[in-house]
Design an enzyme around this catalytic site. Structure first.
Site, PDB file in Angstrom:
ATOM      1  N   GLY A  83      58.332  -3.303 -66.718  1.00  0.00           N
ATOM      2  CA  GLY A  83      57.330  -3.999 -65.930  1.00  0.00           C
ATOM      3  C   GLY A  83      57.190  -3.391 -64.555  1.00  0.00           C
ATOM      4  N   ARG A  84      56.069  -3.690 -63.929  1.00  0.00           N
ATOM      5  CA  ARG A  84      55.844  -3.184 -62.575  1.00  0.00           C
ATOM      6  C   ARG A  84      54.944  -4.155 -61.838  1.00  0.00           C
ATOM      7  NH1 ARG A  84      56.157   1.360 -59.453  1.00  0.00           N
ATOM      8  NH2 ARG A  84      57.280   2.458 -61.102  1.00  0.00           N
ATOM      9  N   GLY A  85      55.319  -4.453 -60.594  1.00  0.00           N
ATOM     10  CA  GLY A  85      54.527  -5.363 -59.771  1.00  0.00           C
ATOM     11  C   GLY A  85      54.389  -4.833 -58.368  1.00  0.00           C
ATOM     12  N   SER A 129      56.045  -5.556 -55.778  1.00  0.00           N
ATOM     13  CA  SER A 129      57.298  -5.327 -55.060  1.00  0.00           C
ATOM     14  C   SER A 129      58.123  -4.191 -55.633  1.00  0.00           C
ATOM     15  CB  SER A 129      58.139  -6.614 -55.059  1.00  0.00           C
ATOM     16  OG  SER A 129      58.399  -7.029 -56.378  1.00  0.00           O
ATOM     17  N   GLY A 130      57.736  -3.672 -56.799  1.00  0.00           N
ATOM     18  CA  GLY A 130      58.487  -2.564 -57.369  1.00  0.00           C
ATOM     19  C   GLY A 130      58.513  -2.607 -58.882  1.00  0.00           C
ATOM     20  N   VAL A 176      60.495  -2.714 -62.713  1.00  0.00           N
ATOM     21  CA  VAL A 176      61.597  -3.415 -63.363  1.00  0.00           C
ATOM     22  C   VAL A 176      62.052  -2.598 -64.567  1.00  0.00           C
ATOM     23  CG1 VAL A 176      62.357  -5.565 -64.436  1.00  0.00           C
ATOM     24  CG2 VAL A 176      60.620  -5.623 -62.636  1.00  0.00           C
ATOM     25  N   LYS A 224      65.317  -4.967 -60.917  1.00  0.00           N
ATOM     26  CA  LYS A 224      64.114  -4.712 -60.122  1.00  0.00           C
ATOM     27  C   LYS A 224      64.483  -3.781 -58.971  1.00  0.00           C
ATOM     28  CE  LYS A 224      60.960  -7.693 -59.187  1.00  0.00           C
ATOM     29  NZ  LYS A 224      60.228  -8.870 -58.672  1.00  0.00           N
ATOM     30  N   ASP A 260      52.062 -15.432 -56.005  1.00  0.00           N
ATOM     31  CA  ASP A 260      51.589 -14.420 -56.956  1.00  0.00           C
ATOM     32  C   ASP A 260      51.798 -14.897 -58.395  1.00  0.00           C
ATOM     33  OD1 ASP A 260      50.400 -12.076 -57.717  1.00  0.00           O
ATOM     34  OD2 ASP A 260      52.191 -10.837 -57.516  1.00  0.00           O
TER      35      ASP A 260
END
Length: 807
Positions: free
Chosen positions: A524-526, A528-529, A531, A545, A638
């Protein structure tokens, strides 16, 4: 007692007798004024002087308790118990020998312990500072020769507010832990995120707001959140006024009376007036007229009763966890299981209720039906049933904030094993000590501790204590140096302290690099960085993360760790540890086998209706916990399908809570949209530059649950009439409102995800859409709260979907 000493160094060419004469002369002057400490002077514990305000009302110096615990404090000179109004080192008392407070030549006031370690330091350094002065108001200030103030104790209150001491959004009153101790307790008074003055219980197990009345909204409580100043003050007459419209006055309002407003250790906020003749304090106003309504006062499972003063008692089937310490509450005498073979019984305790932790809320229901709800739900520990015009049923997953009141029109029914319940009485004697720590639980240095032991044992204890503290200090220093490799000792010691005292495990970067196979599998990616999936040496699967960009900031990172440490809910992802090494900042979470909601909702593999409703309800419960049961300032910012993870049973768990709310809003730069959330799920107030409240999460949640029903992204943009553009969400809401208003009956079948093949609950789908539409109202005041959403969804929950067992 303490004395003022001048730091001097004698030059070989300067007559020493001249220095001595100057010191004696200056000490003579100080003994006459006694309200200021000049630059370069110290106060020490073992000597004989204090600072006293010119009108003799306040004294400042080392406040001792017992034989070896001292705090640098300000207190009322003429009160019988020398009532403390401010402490510099409330959680870290210093030794009775060799400890001192110094006003250094760089303008900083520094408190050092016997070994020379710095315990407390004023947050200012200025060569213009000439003295520390205790004012008639009780304010200890650092000022220059012209009277300009560089630092003041009024900006850093402990548990007490004095007349004309301004209370702001950056200040907080925190109670003492109990009688006989000055360390920080669990109750606090502060401005919450809605700009409202609030009383909060933040205990070992839960966080809960109990004043103003949490059952009413801001305006029903006579307050307003339409203010941005967040400021309050009370005057010498005894009048208190706040920007949220809270007003009250002392019952003996008038001039010439010494007053204080204190957050007491029993969770009540009180205004006191001093009787000059007796030296005793009289309560002239208090926030909680019913002390048993204070949350957490008797700990988990405990019940507050009036006898007639408030005392604590354990309910049938429970016993005191730690005698004399009601912070620990009561523990069950039995082991509750979900075994079908276990026979249970319900014990009625009249006029008793436990606030919060409702699994189910039902109206116009019989007591037997309410009992059945609790019986068939393994999670249910008790149910509350009341008759106030209609039968109201609340099933409880946990027992907190218990109280007995003659005004309560109902009873609590405790679910107990039959082998235990048949022998239990519903009598609550309240014979235990008054709520809070009793005198036997006083911290080190208290009179009761030292008066009960012999002199030899006493000194042995002191030596052992001093040795233990020394060992801990060495460990802190060595750990900070070893792990962080810094030479600026104060910063590294602080970070080492944070790491060691954290309840999570501190991982090394090498460990996490190995666990993730050099960050090979990105899941995953969001904002904040990224995962990554990893496997620890104990074979636990984890999600790691790796924080990037501005999220690697030191303050943001530690604030996130600290925040998550106070949060625990089945619908929030659990954090197992962290890494803070050099420039690396990583968070280690439990691994969710079914990954995020978007991977199931917007792909070829679709979720069934049961799982979709479970996602809507579980996500609402998690957000309600953050907004209402935990700390009101915890706003996710978010909420989106990518941040809703699913476990093996497809139970939703919200991730990424905390980082967004901790980021600072700034100028419009590349990070700004990331801080605000994700396009398509962001509430209108972000763009309108309005104050951000929990209603931004409500808006985002509304978008998510509408997507859960429809099965497509509603954040995409579509083209209308070949030119104008609008979002799928805008068109969807507009069309739905028109169909509902016109009374069309087929609208549900038209919008539900066709991949479900008609296998869904029409009642539940209708409710979710209605809730979702109300959540995405442009006017945030029209949106519901998360706790009301949970209640609405619980009312249409399918009983067959709830785990039930024959008991």
């Amino acid at each position: 007692m303490a004395t003022m000493r001048m730091r001097t160094s004698t030059s070989p060419h300067f007559p020493s007798f001249f220095v001595v004469s100057f010191s004696v002369l200056f000490s003579s002057v100080l003994s006459e004024t006694r309200n200021f400490l000049p630059i370069g002077f110290t106060l020490s514990v073992e000597d004989s002087d204090f600072l006293t305000s010119p009108d003799k009302t306040f004294t400042c110096g080392f406040y001792g308790m017992g034989e070896n615990a001292y705090w640098f404090s300000v207190w009322f000179t003429n009160s019988m118990d020398r009532t403390v109004v401010w402490m510099a080192n409330r959680d870290t008392p210093v030794n009775g020998q060799g400890s001192r407070i110094s006003l250094r030549k760089d303008g900083a006031m520094v408190l050092t312990d016997v070994d020379g370690s710095t315990i407390w330091e004023s947050n200012t350094t200025s060569t213009d500072v000439s003295k520390a002065e205790l004012l008639d108001s009780g304010n200890l200030v650092l000022k220059d020769s012209r009277g300009k103030i560089f630092w003041q104790s009024f900006d850093f209150p402990t548990d007490t507010l004095l007349p004309h001491q301004v209370f702001t959004k950056s200040t907080k009153l925190i109670s003492r832990l109990g009688r006989g101790t000055y360390s920080s307790g669990y109750f606090s008074f502060f401005f919450d995120n809605n700009n409202v003055l609030t009383l909060l219980y933040d205990g070992p197990d839960i966080s809960s707001i109990y004043w103003p009345n949490p059952d009413f909204n801001v305006f029903a409580n006579g307050r307003t959140n339409y203010n941005s100043s967040r400021i309050a003050v009370f005057d010498e007459l005894g009048n208190f006024l706040s920007s949220d419209l809270l007003q009250f006055s002392a019952s003996d309002m008038g001039f010439g009376i010494r007053r204080r407003l204190t957050m007491d250790y029993d969770g009540n906020l009180r205004l006191y007036s001093l009787n000059n003749e007796t030296g005793l304090w009289v309560t002239t106003w208090e926030a909680m007229l019913e002390p048993c309504k204070v949350h957490g006062i008797c700990g988990k499972n405990g019940i507050c009763v009036y006898t007639p003063e408030p005392k604590c008692s354990c309910p049938p089937g429970y016993e005191v966890t730690e005698p004399g310490n009601w912070n620990k509450g009561c523990k069950p005498k039995f082991i509750q299981t979900c075994s079908r073979s276990q026979q249970v019984t319900f014990v009625q305790v009249p006029q008793v209720d436990f606030y919060g932790f409702d699994l189910n809320y039902s109206q116009s229901i019989s007591r037997d039906s309410c009992l059945k709800l609790c019986l068939e739900d393994c999670r249910c520990a008790a149910f509350s049933y009341r008759l106030s015009g209609e039968g109201l049923c609340y099933t409880k997953s946990a027992l907190f904030n218990g109280y007995r009141s003659p005004d309560f029109p109902g009873s609590i029914y405790l679910k107990l094993p039959a082998s235990v319940g048949r022998f239990e009485s519903a009598n609550l004697n309240g014979t235990d000590p008054i709520c809070g720590l009793n005198d036997s639980m006083i911290m080190m240095g208290s009179p009761s501790m030292y008066d009960s032991i012999s002199k030899g044992v006493r000194w042995a204890y002191l030596y052992w204590f001093a040795f233990s503290i020394g060992v801990l200090e060495i460990l802190f220093i060595v750990s900070a140096w070893w792990f962080f490799g810094r030479h600026d000792m104060p910063d590294s010691m602080e970070e080492g302290y944070r790491a060691i005292t954290s309840q999570f495990r501190k991982f090394s970067y090498t460990e996490l690099k190995k666990a993730t196979k050099n960050f090979k599998e990105e899941i995953g990616r969001g904002g904040s960085g990224a995962v990554y999936k990893g496997v620890l040496v104990d074979e636990r699967a984890v999600a790691v993360k790796r924080l990037e960009g501005s999220y690697q900031g030191e303050d943001v990172f530690w604030a996130e760790v600290s925040t998550i440490g106070k949060i625990n809910h089945m619908n929030l992802v659990r954090m197992w540890g962290f890494c803070s090494e050099a420039s690396h900042r990583l968070l280690v979470y439990e691994y969710m086998e079914n990954q995020s909601l978007d991977k199931h909702l917007f792909s070829t593999s679709s979720l069934g209706w049961k799982e979709r409703f479970q996602v809507a309800l579980g996500t609402a419960k998690g957000l309600a916990y953050l907004h209402h049961e935990c700390l009101e300032w915890v706003i996710h910012c978010d909420v989106k399908p990518e941040n809703i993870l699913l476990d093996t049973e497809f139970e939703p768990k919200i991730s990424d809570f905390g980082l967004a709310k901790l980021s600072q809003r700034g100028s419009s730069n590349s990070e700004f949209s990331r801080i605000r959330g994700t396009k398509g799920y962001m509430a209108p107030e972000w763009a309108l530059n309005l104050p951000i409240t929990a209603k931004v999460d409500v808006y985002s949640y509304g978008v998510v649950i509408l997507e859960v029903v429809k099965g497509i992204r509603l954040s995409n943009w579509i083209r209308e009439d070949g030119e104008a553009q609008e979002s799928e969400l805008t068109r969807f809401v507009r069309v739905m409102k028109r169909k509902i208003k016109c009374g069309e009956e087929s609208w549900i079948e038209e919008i539900v995800d066709p991949r479900l093949d008609g296998k869904y609950s029409r009642r539940q789908a209708k409710k979710i859409v209605e809730v979702g539409i109300s959540c995405v109202e442009e006017d945030r005041n029209e949106r519901p709260t998360m706790d009301s959403i949970v209640q609405a969804l619980l009312e249409c929950e399918d009983p067959s979907s709830v785990f039930a067992t024959v008991l």
